[in-house]
Design an enzyme around this catalytic site. Structure first.
Site, PDB file in Angstrom:
ATOM      1  CG  HIS B 114       0.436   1.589  -3.065  1.00 25.32           C
ATOM      2  ND1 HIS B 114      -0.469   1.009  -4.382  1.00 25.32           N
ATOM      3  CD2 HIS B 114      -0.259   2.762  -3.015  1.00 25.32           C
ATOM      4  CE1 HIS B 114      -0.824   1.640  -4.424  1.00 25.32           C
ATOM      5  NE2 HIS B 114      -1.618   2.223  -4.521  1.00 25.32           N
ATOM      6  CG  ASP B 191       6.369   2.491  -4.390  1.00 25.47           C
ATOM      7  OD1 ASP B 191       6.818   3.709  -5.131  1.00 25.47           O
ATOM      8  OD2 ASP B 191       5.319   1.823  -3.165  1.00 25.47           O
ATOM      9  CD  GLN B 194       2.194   8.890  -2.528  1.00 24.17           C
ATOM     10  OE1 GLN B 194       2.534  10.156  -2.044  1.00 24.17           O
ATOM     11  NE2 GLN B 194       0.933   7.908  -2.320  1.00 24.17           N
ATOM     12  CE  LYS B 217       0.792   7.068  -6.606  1.00 29.60           C
ATOM     13  NZ  LYS B 217      -0.691   7.621  -5.898  1.00 29.60           N
ATOM     14  CB  CYS B 356      -3.867   0.419  -3.039  1.00 31.70           C
ATOM     15  SG  CYS B 356      -4.782   1.904  -3.683  1.00 31.70           S
TER      16      CYS B 356
END
Lengths: 140, 410
Positions: B114, B191, B194, B217, B356
């Site tokens: 991202h 990261d 998600q 999220k 993104c």
């Protein structure tokens, strides 16, 4: 309801009347919405009296950006620069006839924005066709 | 069913929300946590020596302890509350990366990041002269592990990698990558934006050095995100922002800062949002990852099978491999914006664009895509209605069918 406008947009999208390139445009202008991938080139032939003799577009994008470009070419042909200067954002949105949210608004107004820049550059006598603002030239 | 837990579906009973990879809807428990804190116990933290202020501090620090437990962290002091994953990644790049990297260093990242896990490293490379190495994906949408081995062995100071791709759905083998990176002495930045709402995360087991995620999220409010960092690393780092809350003492000549995590929380923090983040993670934990994984895998299967049957649809991401419940796709002759616009009018929310992740789209040689992503509230009916809507969109935009009110409404 909106149906008639939507059908009209689909019709311009699927059967564009003014898609293509002009042989020797007096002005070619390009812009894009990088976030949606809409990209439009607008070719204009403006004669010495300041009348748009011909107008064509090519590029890619969603139905609204492409139909808007086709409809705008239709409106622009035969018009004088001063007529087109009076053609404003609201006129463009009226032409499309469907409500557009903030995201689709960019699609709907892309060709309009390009036309306005082209007319300003024409009025300022900025060099017309080359070098595509440093952007890659149209395919074909 | 969990759909009933989400008040948005009371307000919009027909809504089919398939954009959870962008942001999730909020369960009543989270809305209540926010509302209850504001209406019953609101005060700022760490300052007021009055009961309400002390209670707010307990709730805020309690949320931190809960996040630490949720992530499998060794200590609550390793959990920093920030605005979101983007801010957390910028913090790592600035506060850890900038003073530690130079022209001889290599920053290894991947093409599936991202923008929020790409741009801070791109900028850091420019600022420090470090080399930025971007690992490719294979034809099947997985991280190219051969390239990863080769590039990491060539020397790396940082590996910045996403746990789950927000475009491809690919689930990366973080523990394996971390082991390779650590063999070169690299710091591993993961990261988890998600991942946290969809699969169990254990930062200790995956051997990350930094792990970030955004609350919004994961069914929590906007404006709250988490940076987890190994205590040894956090202890060495200078503050990212300076100002209120994060100091020991301030004088005209010399200022000393608090220890982590408070050193990195300048200004009045998002107290209510942090407390509600705890509520969201409790909500996830109560449903349980066994149940979440099972439900999301079943819906993903339905989605992939259905999409595969629509002519002209091509699906991005790994086939026949572990992937998360999100699918990006293209449809021949129909622009992604037209699809999402058309579905949107039928009350079906999907995302169109680059999500993104513009470098990934460029590398794959594709324009914008449409993405449908699954959350805890989605049902089989949602997926079936979405697939029917997609068939309609195809028929309409390819000119097979004319626009009438019946095509436009459900």
């Amino acid at each position: 309801m909106d149906d008639i406008y939507r059908q009209q947009i689909m019709d311009h999208y699927q059967h564009p009347r003014h898609q293509g390139e002009l042989q020797n445009p007096t002005r070619r202008e390009h812009d894009s919405n990088p976030l949606c991938g809409d990209s439009i080139y607008l070719d204009l032939n403006i004669d010495d009296e300041g009348t748009v003799q011909d107008c064509r577009f090519h590029g890619e994008g969603c139905s609204i950006s492409q139909a808007a470009a086709d409809m705008l070419c239709h409106v622009s042909r035969g018009k004088s620069i001063s007529d087109l200067a009076a053609f404003d954002k609201d006129d463009m949105l009226k032409l499309l006839g469907i409500p557009l949210g903030p995201v689709r608004l960019k699609c709907g107004l892309l060709a309009y924005k390009i036309l306005k820049v082209a007319l300003v550059k024409h009025a300022m006598g900025t060099d017309g066709v080359e070098p595509h603002d440093g952007l890659k030239p149209p395919s074909q | 069913m969990s759909r009933a837990d989400f008040p948005i579906f009371n307000a919009h009973p027909e809504l089919i929300y398939l954009d959870s990879a962008a942001t999730t809807q909020k369960p009543q428990a989270v809305v209540d946590a926010l509302s209850s804190f504001y209406s019953k116990s609101y005060a700022t933290v760490h300052r007021g020596v009055y009961p309400m202020g002390e209670r707010a501090t307990e709730l805020y620090e309690g949320a931190r302890a809960y996040v630490a437990e949720f992530l499998g962290a060794k200590s609550a002091d390793e959990v920093v509350f920030l605005r979101n994953a983007t801010e957390a990644l910028n913090l790592v790049a600035e506060a850890w990366g900038r003073p530690n990297l130079g022209p001889k260093d290599r920053i290894v990242t991947t093409i599936m990041e991202h923008h929020s896990n790409f741009l801070p490293w791109q900028r850091l490379a420019r600022q420090t002269g470090a080399e930025l190495v971007v690992l490719p994906v294979t034809g099947n949408g997985q991280l190219d592990m051969e390239a990863a081995r080769r590039e990491l062995q060539a020397g790396a100071s940082v590996l910045a990698v996403t746990m789950v791709s927000n475009v491809l759905g690919t689930v990366n083998p973080i523990a394996c990558l971390a082991a390779m990176a650590h063999a070169q002495g690299a710091v591993v930045v993961v990261d988890g934006a998600q991942a946290v709402a969809h699969r169990p995360v254990n930062v200790t087991q995956m051997e990350a050095d930094f792990f970030v995620f955004s609350g919004h999220k994961a069914y929590a409010p906007t404006g709250i995100g988490v940076l987890w960092g190994r205590s040894e690393l956090l202890a060495q780092m200078e503050p990212f922002l300076v100002g209120g809350e994060m100091v020991n003492s301030v004088s005209l000549k010399k200022t000393t800062f608090l220890d982590p995590p408070h050193r990195f929380e300048a200004g009045t923090p998002a107290v209510a949002e942090a407390i509600a983040l705890k509520g969201a993670l409790e909500y996830i934990k109560n449903i349980g990852f066994d149940s979440i994984l099972g439900q999301e895998a079943a819906l993903l299967e339905l989605l992939l099978t259905g999409l595969g049957q629509i002519p002209g649809v091509s699906i991005l991401g790994p086939e026949g491999h572990l992937r998360e419940g999100l699918v990006s796709f293209l449809m021949d002759g129909v622009h992604p914006h037209d699809i999402s616009g058309f579905l949107g009018e039928k009350g079906i929310a999907v995302r169109a664009g680059f999500h993104c992740a513009q470098p990934l789209h460029e590398a794959l040689g594709i324009p914008a895509t449409v993405r449908a992503s699954i959350g805890i509230y989605n049902t089989e009916d949602d997926v079936r209605t979405f697939l029917r809507g997609l068939e309609d969109a195809r028929a309409l935009f390819t000119g097979e069918r004319q626009w009438t009110t019946s095509t436009a409404s459900r």
